[in-house]
Design a protein around this motif. Structure first.
Motif, short mmCIF file in Angstrom:
data_model
loop_
_atom_site.label_atom_id
_atom_site.label_comp_id
_atom_site.label_asym_id
_atom_site.label_seq_id
_atom_site.Cartn_x
_atom_site.Cartn_y
_atom_site.Cartn_z
N GLY A 33 0.74 -1.06 -0.09
CA GLY A 33 0.11 -0.19 0.27
C GLY A 33 0.74 1.27 -0.08
N PHE A 35 0.94 5.36 0.58
CA PHE A 35 0.26 6.38 1.46
C PHE A 35 0.73 7.77 1.19
CE2 PHE A 35 -2.18 3.50 4.34
CZ PHE A 35 -1.34 2.38 4.00
N TYR A 37 1.01 11.21 3.49
CA TYR A 37 0.57 11.97 4.93
C TYR A 37 1.09 13.54 4.57
CZ TYR A 37 -0.19 8.04 7.30
OH TYR A 37 -0.77 6.46 7.93
N MET A 45 1.05 13.98 12.05
CA MET A 45 0.80 13.46 10.74
C MET A 45 -0.56 13.25 10.33
SD MET A 45 3.87 12.92 9.56
CE MET A 45 4.25 11.59 8.45
N PHE A 47 -3.38 11.79 7.59
CA PHE A 47 -3.56 10.76 6.39
C PHE A 47 -4.13 11.47 5.46
CE2 PHE A 47 -4.35 7.29 3.91
CZ PHE A 47 -5.71 7.40 3.50
N TYR A 50 -4.89 7.11 -0.04
CA TYR A 50 -4.30 5.54 -0.06
C TYR A 50 -4.16 4.87 -1.58
CZ TYR A 50 -3.93 0.45 0.61
OH TYR A 50 -3.89 -0.99 0.25
N PHE A 91 4.42 13.66 3.14
CA PHE A 91 5.40 12.40 3.06
C PHE A 91 4.79 11.61 2.33
CE2 PHE A 91 8.83 13.64 5.94
CZ PHE A 91 8.15 14.48 6.63
N ARG A 95 3.66 0.49 2.68
CA ARG A 95 3.52 -0.52 3.93
C ARG A 95 3.11 -1.97 3.03
NH1 ARG A 95 -1.54 0.23 8.19
NH2 ARG A 95 -0.41 -1.44 9.69
N LEU A 104 5.14 1.52 8.23
CA LEU A 104 5.37 2.39 7.06
C LEU A 104 6.97 2.79 6.94
CD1 LEU A 104 2.40 4.66 8.05
CD2 LEU A 104 2.55 3.21 6.03
N PHE A 106 8.74 5.74 5.22
CA PHE A 106 8.67 7.00 4.63
C PHE A 106 9.89 7.61 3.93
CE2 PHE A 106 5.01 8.70 7.26
CZ PHE A 106 4.70 7.68 8.16
N GLY A 107 9.39 8.34 2.87
CA GLY A 107 10.45 9.32 2.35
C GLY A 107 10.93 10.33 2.92
N TYR B 35 7.41 5.75 16.34
CA TYR B 35 8.47 6.20 15.22
C TYR B 35 9.32 7.25 15.72
CZ TYR B 35 5.61 3.93 11.60
OH TYR B 35 4.60 2.88 10.98
N GLY B 42 12.14 11.89 7.15
CA GLY B 42 10.92 11.36 7.52
C GLY B 42 11.04 10.47 8.64
N PRO B 43 9.77 10.11 9.31
CA PRO B 43 9.54 9.30 10.43
C PRO B 43 10.49 7.69 10.22
CG PRO B 43 7.47 10.19 10.33
CD PRO B 43 8.47 10.59 8.78
N PHE B 45 10.58 3.71 11.76
CA PHE B 45 10.34 2.95 12.63
C PHE B 45 11.25 2.55 13.64
CE2 PHE B 45 7.78 -0.81 13.77
CZ PHE B 45 8.69 -1.81 13.66
N ARG B 104 -6.86 -4.49 1.65
CA ARG B 104 -6.49 -3.07 1.59
C ARG B 104 -5.67 -2.69 2.85
NH1 ARG B 104 -7.75 1.47 4.03
NH2 ARG B 104 -7.76 3.34 2.93
N ALA B 105 -4.65 -2.27 2.77
CA ALA B 105 -3.81 -2.07 4.12
C ALA B 105 -4.29 -0.55 4.80
CB ALA B 105 -2.46 -1.51 3.55
N GLU B 107 -4.65 2.56 6.98
CA GLU B 107 -3.68 3.71 7.37
C GLU B 107 -3.47 3.72 8.99
OE1 GLU B 107 -6.75 3.92 6.08
OE2 GLU B 107 -7.85 5.51 6.99
N GLN B 108 -2.25 4.33 9.18
CA GLN B 108 -1.88 4.58 10.78
C GLN B 108 -2.43 5.81 11.07
OE1 GLN B 108 1.98 3.21 11.27
NE2 GLN B 108 1.81 1.16 10.21
N PHE B 110 -1.58 9.00 13.34
CA PHE B 110 -0.56 9.27 14.32
C PHE B 110 -0.91 10.20 15.45
CE2 PHE B 110 3.14 7.94 12.55
CZ PHE B 110 2.81 7.39 11.02
N GLY B 111 -0.19 10.24 16.60
CA GLY B 111 -0.52 11.30 17.62
C GLY B 111 0.40 12.55 17.30
#
Lengths: 116, 119
Positions: A33, A35, A37, A45, A47, A50, A91, A95, A104, A106-107, B35, B42-43, B45, B104-105, B107-108, B110-111
Protein backbone atom coordinates in the motif's frame (compact mmCIF):
# COMPACT_ATOMS: atom_id res chain seq x y z
CA UNK A 1 14.55 -3.69 1.08
CA UNK A 2 11.77 -1.19 0.66
CA UNK A 3 12.65 2.41 -0.13
CA UNK A 4 10.75 5.61 -0.81
CA UNK A 5 12.36 8.50 -2.68
CA UNK A 6 11.03 12.04 -2.76
CA UNK A 7 13.35 14.15 -4.89
CA UNK A 8 11.77 17.57 -4.27
CA UNK A 9 12.93 19.04 -0.95
CA UNK A 10 10.75 22.11 -1.48
CA UNK A 11 8.00 23.20 -3.85
CA UNK A 12 6.17 26.49 -4.37
CA UNK A 13 2.70 26.84 -5.86
CA UNK A 14 0.39 29.77 -6.40
CA UNK A 15 -2.89 29.67 -4.53
CA UNK A 16 -5.71 28.02 -6.55
CA UNK A 17 -3.26 26.27 -8.87
CA UNK A 18 -2.53 22.52 -9.00
CA UNK A 19 0.75 20.99 -7.86
CA UNK A 20 2.32 17.55 -8.21
CA UNK A 21 4.58 16.08 -5.54
CA UNK A 22 6.79 13.26 -6.76
CA UNK A 23 7.29 9.88 -5.12
CA UNK A 24 9.07 6.80 -6.38
CA UNK A 25 9.35 3.55 -4.50
CA UNK A 26 11.27 0.34 -4.57
CA UNK A 27 10.04 -3.01 -3.33
CA UNK A 28 10.18 -6.66 -4.26
CA UNK A 29 6.75 -7.29 -2.77
CA UNK A 30 3.75 -7.81 -5.00
CA UNK A 31 1.23 -6.57 -2.46
CA UNK A 32 1.75 -3.20 -0.86
CA UNK A 33 0.00 0.00 0.00
CA UNK A 34 1.12 3.53 -0.75
CA UNK A 35 0.15 6.45 1.46
CA UNK A 36 0.52 10.17 1.54
CA UNK A 37 0.61 12.07 4.79
CA UNK A 38 0.62 15.80 5.51
CA UNK A 39 2.59 17.19 8.42
CA UNK A 40 1.83 20.81 9.34
CA UNK A 41 4.17 22.78 11.56
CA UNK A 42 2.25 21.47 14.58
CA UNK A 43 3.86 18.08 13.93
CA UNK A 44 0.92 15.72 13.65
CA UNK A 45 0.89 13.37 10.66
CA UNK A 46 -2.43 13.59 8.81
CA UNK A 47 -3.45 10.79 6.45
CA UNK A 48 -4.45 12.06 3.00
CA UNK A 49 -4.83 9.24 0.51
CA UNK A 50 -4.16 5.53 -0.07
CA UNK A 51 -3.38 3.45 -3.17
CA UNK A 52 -3.20 -0.34 -3.13
CA UNK A 53 -0.78 -2.08 -5.46
CA UNK A 54 -3.64 -4.03 -7.08
CA UNK A 55 -5.95 -1.06 -7.46
CA UNK A 56 -6.56 -0.44 -11.13
CA UNK A 57 -7.87 3.07 -10.72
CA UNK A 58 -5.99 6.01 -9.32
CA UNK A 59 -7.16 6.99 -5.85
CA UNK A 60 -8.92 10.30 -5.29
CA UNK A 61 -9.93 12.04 -2.06
CA UNK A 62 -11.44 15.46 -2.55
CA UNK A 63 -8.73 17.77 -3.87
CA UNK A 64 -6.12 15.01 -3.59
CA UNK A 65 -5.45 12.44 -6.28
CA UNK A 66 -2.71 9.91 -6.64
CA UNK A 67 -1.09 9.35 -10.03
CA UNK A 68 -0.11 5.69 -9.72
CA UNK A 69 2.20 4.25 -12.37
CA UNK A 70 3.04 0.76 -11.22
CA UNK A 71 5.49 -0.09 -13.98
CA UNK A 72 7.49 3.02 -13.21
CA UNK A 73 7.05 2.52 -9.47
CA UNK A 74 5.80 6.03 -8.96
CA UNK A 75 2.96 7.36 -6.84
CA UNK A 76 2.77 11.10 -7.28
CA UNK A 77 0.36 13.22 -5.27
CA UNK A 78 -1.64 15.84 -7.12
CA UNK A 79 -3.24 18.64 -5.13
CA UNK A 80 -5.76 20.64 -7.10
CA UNK A 81 -6.86 24.20 -6.33
CA UNK A 82 -4.13 24.78 -3.73
CA UNK A 83 -5.08 26.61 -0.56
CA UNK A 84 -2.91 28.53 1.90
CA UNK A 85 -3.64 25.83 4.47
CA UNK A 86 -1.95 23.26 2.24
CA UNK A 87 1.45 24.69 3.19
CA UNK A 88 3.13 21.83 5.06
CA UNK A 89 5.51 18.89 4.75
CA UNK A 90 4.21 16.01 2.66
CA UNK A 91 5.44 12.47 3.09
CA UNK A 92 5.01 9.49 0.82
CA UNK A 93 5.04 6.13 2.60
CA UNK A 94 4.74 2.45 1.79
CA UNK A 95 3.50 -0.53 3.76
CA UNK A 96 3.57 -4.21 2.96
CA UNK A 97 0.07 -5.64 3.01
CA UNK A 98 0.79 -9.22 3.96
CA UNK A 99 3.77 -8.63 6.16
CA UNK A 100 2.58 -9.18 9.68
CA UNK A 101 4.23 -6.04 10.90
CA UNK A 102 2.93 -3.54 8.41
CA UNK A 103 5.26 -0.74 9.44
CA UNK A 104 5.38 2.35 7.26
CA UNK A 105 8.51 3.25 5.32
CA UNK A 106 8.65 7.00 4.70
CA UNK A 107 10.41 9.21 2.21
CA UNK A 108 12.30 12.33 3.22
CA UNK A 109 9.38 14.58 2.48
CA UNK A 110 8.60 17.63 0.35
CA UNK A 111 7.93 21.02 1.88
CA UNK A 112 5.10 22.71 0.03
CA UNK A 113 4.62 26.45 0.25
CA UNK A 114 1.44 27.99 -1.16
CA UNK A 115 1.77 31.63 -2.19
CA UNK A 116 -1.20 34.01 -2.02
CA UNK B 1 -12.88 9.04 20.66
CA UNK B 2 -10.38 11.87 20.27
CA UNK B 3 -7.68 10.01 18.41
CA UNK B 4 -4.16 9.08 19.41
CA UNK B 5 -2.74 11.10 22.29
CA UNK B 6 0.84 11.44 23.49
CA UNK B 7 2.31 12.87 26.65
CA UNK B 8 4.27 14.92 27.26
CA UNK B 9 4.27 17.04 24.11
CA UNK B 10 7.70 18.44 24.88
CA UNK B 11 10.51 17.16 27.07
CA UNK B 12 13.84 18.80 27.77
CA UNK B 13 16.34 16.70 29.67
CA UNK B 14 20.02 16.64 30.46
CA UNK B 15 22.31 14.09 28.94
CA UNK B 16 22.40 10.93 31.01
CA UNK B 17 18.89 11.25 32.42
CA UNK B 18 16.10 8.77 31.79
CA UNK B 19 12.86 9.81 30.10
CA UNK B 20 9.53 8.08 29.55
CA UNK B 21 6.87 8.91 27.00
CA UNK B 22 3.29 7.71 26.93
CA UNK B 23 0.99 6.96 24.02
CA UNK B 24 -2.74 6.30 24.21
CA UNK B 25 -3.97 4.78 20.94
CA UNK B 26 -7.48 4.80 19.52
CA UNK B 27 -9.28 2.42 21.82
CA UNK B 28 -10.28 -0.32 19.36
CA UNK B 29 -6.91 -0.46 17.59
CA UNK B 30 -4.85 -3.59 18.08
CA UNK B 31 -1.66 -2.29 16.51
CA UNK B 32 0.54 0.39 18.06
CA UNK B 33 3.69 1.73 16.40
CA UNK B 34 6.52 3.98 17.55
CA UNK B 35 8.51 6.10 15.11
CA UNK B 36 11.33 8.60 15.49
CA UNK B 37 11.65 11.68 13.33
CA UNK B 38 14.74 13.87 13.24
CA UNK B 39 14.79 17.33 11.74
CA UNK B 40 14.34 17.35 7.98
CA UNK B 41 13.72 13.61 7.74
CA UNK B 42 10.77 11.33 7.44
CA UNK B 43 9.71 9.19 10.41
CA UNK B 44 11.68 6.00 10.99
CA UNK B 45 10.15 2.88 12.46
CA UNK B 46 11.25 1.89 15.96
CA UNK B 47 8.93 -0.87 17.17
CA UNK B 48 5.36 -2.11 17.12
CA UNK B 49 2.91 -4.01 19.28
CA UNK B 50 -0.05 -6.17 18.49
CA UNK B 51 -2.12 -5.99 21.63
CA UNK B 52 0.41 -6.45 24.45
CA UNK B 53 3.00 -8.34 22.41
CA UNK B 54 6.00 -6.48 21.04
CA UNK B 55 6.50 -8.17 17.68
CA UNK B 56 9.24 -6.23 15.94
CA UNK B 57 12.06 -3.92 16.92
CA UNK B 58 14.19 -1.85 14.58
CA UNK B 59 17.97 -1.83 14.75
CA UNK B 60 17.52 1.84 15.69
CA UNK B 61 16.17 0.68 19.04
CA UNK B 62 19.36 0.33 21.05
CA UNK B 63 19.55 -1.35 24.43
CA UNK B 64 18.88 2.01 26.06
CA UNK B 65 15.37 2.02 24.61
CA UNK B 66 12.54 -0.07 25.98
CA UNK B 67 8.88 -0.07 25.12
CA UNK B 68 5.92 -1.69 26.79
CA UNK B 69 2.22 -2.01 26.21
CA UNK B 70 0.74 -3.56 29.32
CA UNK B 71 -2.75 -4.99 28.85
CA UNK B 72 -2.70 -3.97 25.21
CA UNK B 73 -3.88 -0.45 25.90
CA UNK B 74 -1.50 2.49 26.31
CA UNK B 75 2.21 2.18 25.58
CA UNK B 76 5.31 3.69 27.11
CA UNK B 77 8.69 4.31 25.51
CA UNK B 78 11.60 4.75 27.89
CA UNK B 79 15.04 6.00 27.00
CA UNK B 80 17.76 5.41 29.56
CA UNK B 81 20.96 7.44 29.82
CA UNK B 82 19.85 9.87 27.12
CA UNK B 83 22.35 11.15 24.59
CA UNK B 84 22.23 14.28 22.46
CA UNK B 85 21.64 12.09 19.42
CA UNK B 86 18.33 11.01 20.95
CA UNK B 87 16.93 14.51 20.36
CA UNK B 88 14.01 14.00 17.97
CA UNK B 89 10.26 13.87 17.65
CA UNK B 90 8.85 10.55 18.86
CA UNK B 91 5.64 9.66 17.10
CA UNK B 92 3.11 7.04 18.08
CA UNK B 93 0.56 5.60 15.66
CA UNK B 94 -2.19 3.02 15.83
CA UNK B 95 -4.26 1.00 13.40
CA UNK B 96 -6.89 -1.74 13.64
CA UNK B 97 -4.72 -4.44 12.03
CA UNK B 98 -2.41 -4.44 9.04
CA UNK B 99 -5.13 -4.96 6.45
CA UNK B 100 -8.81 -5.56 5.98
CA UNK B 101 -10.50 -8.65 4.55
CA UNK B 102 -10.04 -7.58 0.95
CA UNK B 103 -6.36 -6.84 1.38
CA UNK B 104 -6.53 -3.10 1.73
CA UNK B 105 -3.80 -1.88 4.04
CA UNK B 106 -5.13 0.20 6.89
CA UNK B 107 -3.72 3.66 7.36
CA UNK B 108 -2.02 4.44 10.62
CA UNK B 109 -3.38 7.22 12.78
CA UNK B 110 -0.68 9.34 14.36
CA UNK B 111 -0.54 11.23 17.61
CA UNK B 112 0.89 14.75 17.93
CA UNK B 113 4.29 13.45 18.96
CA UNK B 114 6.66 14.10 21.85
CA UNK B 115 9.54 16.40 21.03
CA UNK B 116 12.63 15.43 23.03
CA UNK B 117 15.56 17.78 23.46
CA UNK B 118 18.66 16.45 25.19
CA UNK B 119 21.04 19.16 26.39
Amino acid sequence: AQKITQTQPGMFVQEKEAVTLDCTYDTSDQSYGLFWYKQPSSGEMIFLIYQGSYDEQNATEGRYSLNFQKARKSANLVISASQLGDSAMYFCAMREIYNQGGKLIFGQGTELSVKP
Amino acid sequence: DTGVSQNPRHKITKRGQNVTFRCDPISEHNRLYWYRQTLGQGPEFLTYFQNEAQLEKSRLLSDRFSAERPKGSFSTLEIQRTEQGDSAMYLCASSPLARDRVGRAYEQYFGPGTRLTVT
